[in-house]
Design a protein around this motif. Sequence first.
Motif, PDB file in Angstrom:
ATOM      1  N   GLY B 654      36.534  31.804  38.032  1.00  9.29           N
ATOM      2  CA  GLY B 654      37.672  32.186  37.200  1.00  9.29           C
ATOM      3  C   GLY B 654      37.590  31.696  35.772  1.00  9.29           C
ATOM      4  N   VAL B 655      36.593  30.881  35.470  1.00  7.88           N
ATOM      5  CA  VAL B 655      36.447  30.380  34.095  1.00  7.88           C
ATOM      6  C   VAL B 655      35.408  31.231  33.363  1.00  7.88           C
ATOM      7  CG1 VAL B 655      35.729  28.428  32.683  1.00  7.88           C
ATOM      8  CG2 VAL B 655      37.071  28.034  34.742  1.00  7.88           C
ATOM      9  N   ASN B 656      35.769  31.737  32.221  1.00 11.77           N
ATOM     10  CA  ASN B 656      34.840  32.523  31.399  1.00 11.77           C
ATOM     11  C   ASN B 656      34.245  31.644  30.315  1.00 11.77           C
ATOM     12  OD1 ASN B 656      35.610  34.936  32.761  1.00 11.77           O
ATOM     13  ND2 ASN B 656      37.452  34.978  31.488  1.00 11.77           N
ATOM     14  N   ARG B 657      32.981  31.865  30.115  1.00 11.97           N
ATOM     15  CA  ARG B 657      32.309  31.152  29.016  1.00 11.97           C
ATOM     16  C   ARG B 657      32.108  32.196  27.929  1.00 11.97           C
ATOM     17  NH1 ARG B 657      27.463  26.863  29.146  1.00 11.97           N
ATOM     18  NH2 ARG B 657      26.231  27.683  27.442  1.00 11.97           N
ATOM     19  N   VAL B 658      32.972  32.162  26.914  1.00  9.79           N
ATOM     20  CA  VAL B 658      33.000  33.287  25.974  1.00  9.79           C
ATOM     21  C   VAL B 658      32.200  33.055  24.697  1.00  9.79           C
ATOM     22  CG1 VAL B 658      35.214  34.171  26.822  1.00  9.79           C
ATOM     23  CG2 VAL B 658      35.189  32.479  24.958  1.00  9.79           C
ATOM     24  N   ASP B 668      37.188  29.964  28.621  1.00  8.51           N
ATOM     25  CA  ASP B 668      38.498  30.600  28.807  1.00  8.51           C
ATOM     26  C   ASP B 668      39.025  30.147  30.172  1.00  8.51           C
ATOM     27  OD1 ASP B 668      40.567  32.270  29.444  1.00  8.51           O
ATOM     28  OD2 ASP B 668      39.512  34.143  28.992  1.00  8.51           O
ATOM     29  N   ARG B 670      42.293  30.455  31.223  1.00 16.36           N
ATOM     30  CA  ARG B 670      43.648  30.992  31.441  1.00 16.36           C
ATOM     31  C   ARG B 670      43.918  31.255  32.918  1.00 16.36           C
ATOM     32  NH1 ARG B 670      43.695  35.815  27.277  1.00 16.36           N
ATOM     33  NH2 ARG B 670      41.523  35.842  27.949  1.00 16.36           N
ATOM     34  N   ALA B 671      42.851  31.586  33.663  1.00 18.92           N
ATOM     35  CA  ALA B 671      43.055  31.833  35.100  1.00 18.92           C
ATOM     36  C   ALA B 671      43.469  30.544  35.811  1.00 18.92           C
ATOM     37  CB  ALA B 671      41.771  32.388  35.707  1.00 18.92           C
TER      38      ALA B 671
END
Lengths: 258, 676
Positions: B654-658, B668, B670-671
């Motif tokens: 659920g964590v994005n590495r943007v 990210d 937010r999740a």
Amino acid sequence: VAANSIKRAACAATVLVWGLCWLTPTPEPLKIVVIIPLLLLLPGLVVIRGALRKKAMNFEFLILAIGMSVALTIVLGLVLHGLNALNSGGWGAAISALLAVAIWRWLFAKDASRKEERLSPFAVAGNRRLAACSGVAAALFAGSIALAHYGADNHRQFAYSELWMVPSEGADSNTISVGVRNDEQKATNYDLEVLVDNKVFVRWPEFRLENDEQWTRELPIPLAIRHSRHVEARLYNRDQPLRIYRRVWLSRDEVASQ
Amino acid sequence: MSDGIMLRNRQAIGGDLNGLVGTAAHDLGQRGHGSRIWRTLLRLLGIAPFDRSVDQPTAPSSLAWPQAIAVNAGVASLLAAASANASRIGQDWATIGFYISIAIIFLPVGFRLALPDVCRSERIANLLIAALGLFALRVIRAPLFFVGHDEYLHWTTAQNIIETGHLFSSNVLFPIGPAYPGLEVVVTAIAELSGASVFVSALVLLSIARLLFVGALYLIYERIAGSARRASLACLFYMGCSTFVFFDTNFSYESLAMPLFALALLINLRVRDWRGTGLPRLLTTFALAVLSLSMTHHVTAYALAALLIGLFLLETISGGAAAARVGLAVAAVLAIAIPTGWSHFVGNPGEAYLGPVFENALYDVVRLVHFSTGRKLFTGDDGAVAPLWQRSMTLASVGLICLGLVLGFFRSLSFAGAPFARGIAPKTWSSVFGWTNSPVILLTMLTFGYPISIVLRLTRGGWEIGNRIGPFAFLGVGIVLSIAATTCLKGESKSVWRAACISAIATIILVGGVISSEGPRILVPARYQVSADAASIEPMGVAAALWTKQWLGAENHFAADRVNRLLLSTYGRQLVSTTLQHGYDAGEVMVAEKFGPKEVAVLQKVGIDYLFTDLRLTTGLPVVGAYFDGATADQMLFAPPKPESLLKFNTMDGVNRVFDNGYAVIFDVRALSGRK
């Protein structure tokens, strides 16, 4: 009569310069040169002249005028805030009003003699040697600041490349944006691949970016893979082609939400 | 001195103190040696009628020297620029070169001001050249962007004003700042009208504020000391205050508050000396100055109020002119009422902000007295020790100031007409207070603030207060040292060696003050340093912050370390998390070795969208003592955080590495925080 004519001409010129400066796209440095005396000298001159009943300009008068101008500007900011006009239009109108008051007071002042009104900088400007030395000193200061500016601007401890991947916004929301920016302080060759669930979805082999150049692509996400687990972008530097140089990803939730 | 002699001295009240000395010496009989010491001590301390012969005759007006001094300052600024550039490429001589440039600017100015036969206009011109020359060094040090921590806090407030068109928008990095927006109002006015950046507008205003401050200071000293030479030397010694050269030229509210303070004080002295009609108009301008000061900085406004109350009391005690007392009373009431009213108007934010600062300072001073704590002198939080020459210069500076205070204290009181300092034993109680110059008495008493500021600077919690006391204490230090210099070193002498000696002393005081404020980190170094403000703010971090604004949009909620938080808030226009605002330290989530329910709870309570993880934090100890804001996260760390701790989000669902630039990664979350 001659003094009055000079006064009127000076007032007209000031109004003209201010109007041009405010209403036309004048270069910033020139605007600053015009605005600073209007904002940080003129209001204080009017107030201090009224408060002290002083006619002759001297060092104390000048310092008090600058100080009162700063104080007035702060209070004026509070007034503009109350009037919902704390913006360039509000400030412009305020300066115009202050200028009008100053001109009115100056033009109709009965007690000001020409000699008393004469500011020392004008006398200073008449001294050639002094003007030359001031010019040399100003040039040295400007040169040293330019030299420091050059040194700071060229000080790059870190040579790096940025890679990013974010969901695109706007009308076309079924896309993601992928970008690379080269700040390696030299032209660099890259490979970029985008993987969906660890399988290569799209690849951009060997593209070259000059220093400070940016490369972006909008990547449409086909409906079939929109519920995939993981979309990842991998950047390779051609100098070390076997090592993943940068990586970013969006997880399943992010892709599915598009 | 024996008790017997003390008793005789007390019994002899009513006679001349010099006579007392003689009586005491006579009584000592054969003990002439002791009497000589006593007499020498009194002479050394200057307990005698003041020698007015130091008031120089009027010299012919000449601006030849200022021309040479201006060119000299320009050359020195070139050396400073070369030193700043050399520092960025790691040259060892850079720091000393920069300090030498400070000395080169200052030495000739001090030399000319110390000479007696120099006209007033030259003194003023030389002082203004010194002020501008030293200000140029501030620009040379940071020519591209702000580098001070506090500057970013004020920049955020300025940006809020420009974007919203209103004052008082919240600033999570600096909650009290928007309540005192004087500095930002003037800077944004220049920026709005000219289209220039906040940085350029701030430099323009700060340069004008510097001229205003030095000019007003000179006029204050001249008004109370009655001599251009004494006034200019007092300004010269004031410049030795550790905050003068750099701290008070930062884009921070003190930098404008001090000039406004000097302006209000100058008008107040005019009120004191006012004779005739028109006093209400003068008091109106005073009220305007105090209102603008109250809108700019809380502590400085209250310091002015305290000073003016003191002046009114001294004037009343000494039996000054009734008209002067009325004016001073009204001014003192205005100086109390206006800042108090403003503070009430903006919701009394000062109590919550200043309370803990004073509590910590007091606590640390008590501990220092018990030898249980204290800052390690000349040693940074990262263990870096200042070079020997810098330590020596700082100690020499403090020593010279203390010596000057010892020599000048009673001389200043004597100058002000205090009977006991003139060696005249008072006949009645009223004659004890029969001085003629209350402002000089007040400023002389202010010098007690100097040792207090030194003691506070020895503590971790009190350092900030000690630093803030300095500019006020130096108002007294300036005039006392000036009187000491003009009397002890034979004021009427035209000896160039004596002038050179005074100039050298002033320069040592100045350079020592700058070292005690900036130390070895005066210039931006070649290599990045962890949590070191000027040495941590560099183009890559700025580019990352700008990226967030362009690609993520403004006003996302970020958690980041101390330095990146500043960049994200200003360049990125993001909302950043602070312990002060939320009561939770989001940095704790970043440095924790494992991510568990506690960390999830913090993310959710604070409402974090993105984590900005800077892997450079793992390379060293924080130079300023904290990676984040000194709360939970910093208390968890006794060594640099581990890279695997900062990157633990790589493996979390659920964590994005943007974003990734090799040194900083943006996650990210937010999740996890429930913001999506």
